[in-house]
Write an enzyme that holds these catalytic residues in place. Structure first.
Site, mmCIF file in Angstrom:
data_model
loop_
_atom_site.group_PDB
_atom_site.id
_atom_site.type_symbol
_atom_site.label_atom_id
_atom_site.label_comp_id
_atom_site.label_asym_id
_atom_site.label_seq_id
_atom_site.Cartn_x
_atom_site.Cartn_y
_atom_site.Cartn_z
ATOM 1 N N SER A 218 -0.569 -18.236 23.077
ATOM 2 C CA SER A 218 0.088 -18.413 21.780
ATOM 3 C C SER A 218 0.380 -17.011 21.250
ATOM 4 O O SER A 218 -0.517 -16.171 21.155
ATOM 5 C CB SER A 218 -0.861 -19.138 20.827
ATOM 6 N N HIS B 209 3.186 -21.188 24.370
ATOM 7 C CA HIS B 209 2.843 -22.130 23.295
ATOM 8 C C HIS B 209 3.362 -21.514 21.999
ATOM 9 O O HIS B 209 2.904 -20.450 21.580
ATOM 10 C CB HIS B 209 1.319 -22.308 23.266
ATOM 11 N N ASP C 11 3.997 -21.702 18.030
ATOM 12 C CA ASP C 11 3.427 -22.352 16.848
ATOM 13 C C ASP C 11 4.415 -22.386 15.689
ATOM 14 O O ASP C 11 4.710 -21.349 15.085
ATOM 15 C CB ASP C 11 2.153 -21.611 16.416
ATOM 16 N N MET D 230 5.088 -23.604 11.927
ATOM 17 C CA MET D 230 4.358 -24.041 10.713
ATOM 18 C C MET D 230 5.323 -24.071 9.534
ATOM 19 O O MET D 230 6.148 -23.168 9.387
ATOM 20 C CB MET D 230 3.225 -23.061 10.411
ATOM 21 N N HIS E 237 4.469 -26.308 19.330
ATOM 22 C CA HIS E 237 3.383 -26.916 18.558
ATOM 23 C C HIS E 237 3.878 -27.070 17.123
ATOM 24 O O HIS E 237 3.865 -26.118 16.338
ATOM 25 C CB HIS E 237 2.131 -26.039 18.633
ATOM 26 N N MET F 17 3.480 -27.885 13.717
ATOM 27 C CA MET F 17 2.540 -28.135 12.619
ATOM 28 C C MET F 17 3.369 -28.311 11.353
ATOM 29 O O MET F 17 3.408 -27.445 10.468
ATOM 30 C CB MET F 17 1.555 -26.971 12.520
ATOM 31 N N MET G 165 -7.105 -30.140 18.866
ATOM 32 C CA MET G 165 -7.264 -28.871 18.155
ATOM 33 C C MET G 165 -8.745 -28.507 18.087
ATOM 34 O O MET G 165 -9.578 -29.333 17.706
ATOM 35 C CB MET G 165 -6.702 -28.979 16.729
ATOM 36 N N ASP H 14 -6.571 -26.045 21.871
ATOM 37 C CA ASP H 14 -5.903 -24.970 21.132
ATOM 38 C C ASP H 14 -6.748 -24.554 19.944
ATOM 39 O O ASP H 14 -7.043 -25.370 19.071
ATOM 40 C CB ASP H 14 -4.528 -25.493 20.655
HETATM 41 C C1 DX5 Z 1 -3.512 -22.465 15.171
HETATM 42 C C2 DX5 Z 1 -2.509 -22.426 16.286
HETATM 43 C C3 DX5 Z 1 -3.035 -21.855 17.552
HETATM 44 C C4 DX5 Z 1 -3.542 -20.448 17.436
HETATM 45 C C5 DX5 Z 1 -4.254 -20.011 18.671
HETATM 46 O O1 DX5 Z 1 -2.996 -23.181 14.121
HETATM 47 O O2 DX5 Z 1 -2.049 -23.720 16.575
HETATM 48 O O3 DX5 Z 1 -2.087 -21.993 18.589
HETATM 49 O O4 DX5 Z 1 -2.538 -19.543 17.151
HETATM 50 O O5 DX5 Z 1 -4.769 -18.739 18.451
HETATM 51 P P1 DX5 Z 1 -6.304 -18.402 18.692
HETATM 52 O O6 DX5 Z 1 -6.540 -18.547 20.151
HETATM 53 O O7 DX5 Z 1 -6.416 -16.994 18.211
HETATM 54 O O8 DX5 Z 1 -7.111 -19.355 17.888
HETATM 55 ZN ZN ZN Z 2 -0.978 -23.982 18.454
#
Ligand code: DX5
Ligand code: ZN
Length: 224
Positions: free
Chosen positions: A12, A37, A39, A41, A71, A73, A142, A176
């Site tokens: 990520s 991956h 992310d 948000m 991902h 979110m 998660m 994750d």
């Molecule tokens: C958290 C994300 C993860 C995160 C992973 O909301 O979905 O993908 O960035 O990073 P680490 O491994 O640092 O927790």
């Molecule tokens: Zn993630």
């Protein structure tokens, strides 16, 4: 010949230098990443903002081949399916807590040509996702509260992974949040084969070594 789930490591890039998203992504691919991956948000489903499909589209133009696991979110995950498919996403992983009609959303994602991922927040009981397992290519457990990188791994989520692996021997199961060489054996033993790792990989001076360590640990449980 093994034809079950394969060990795959997907860094990520959330905690990397986002002003150089392409370079950071390339670095991960050249360090042995099996997929990226990404992310997304929206500031509503989680209390943070990152990027959306316009950024993914630009990244795809420079990185034509790698597998992009989105991902999502976000609230109302139905809204971004076509845009993400058009941007070049390969897998659309939404949160079950955010969808009003899970089967319809799974269908929409497939019709758009992407693989289906269904994610579970730490507070969501594993039983909620069981009816939809057959509709998914991947189930995401998660191991931190979604929203930020660099949080502590929640080992008590491993019972969810075990349950899902028992119910769905052939589906991809992803973990994750806070995943690192310190806890990868637990994740693999529980049944996770798709491994997201953010800070442990991107903050390391030797990301290739960390990715290789993670992969070897998962391959012990999921040999090629
Ligand atoms: C958290 C994300 C993860 C995160 C992973 O909301 O979905 O993908 O960035 O990073 P680490 O491994 O640092 O927790
Ligand atoms: Zn993630």
């Amino acid at each position: 010949m093994a034809c079950g789930p394969k060990a795959m490591i997907g860094p990520s890039i959330l905690n990397s230098d986002l002003s150089m998203l392409y370079d950071e992504s390339e670095k991960m691919i050249n360090s042995g990443a099996d997929y990226l991956h990404l992310d997304v948000m929206d500031g509503h489903f989680v209390p943070n903002l990152t990027f959306g499909h316009p950024v993914v589209k630009c990244l795809r133009q420079k990185i034509p081949k790698s597998f992009f696991d989105m991902h999502m979110m976000v609230e109302n995950p139905e809204k971004w399916v076509e845009a993400m498919a058009d941007a070049g996403a390969n897998q659309y992983t939404f949160h079950i807590e955010a969808s009003k009609d899970v089967p319809a959303l799974c269908r929409k994602i497939k019709e758009a040509g992407m693989k289906v991922g269904i994610g579970l927040k730490p507070g969501t009981d594993v039983s909620v996702v069981l009816p939809y397992g057959p509709l998914a290519d991947m189930l995401l457990v998660m191991t931190v509260e979604p929203g930020f990188g660099g949080q502590k791994f929640m080992a008590d989520m491993m019972s969810k992974v075990e349950r899902l692996r028992t119910e769905f021997p052939l589906v991809n199961i992803e973990v994750d949040g806070g995943v690192s060489p310190a806890n990868i054996d637990q994740c693999a033993k529980a049944g996770a084969n798709m491994i997201v790792s953010g800070s442990a990989v991107v903050k390391s001076p030797q990301p290739a070594e960390v990715i290789s360590q993670l992969k070897q640990a998962v391959q012990k449980v999921f040999p090629e």
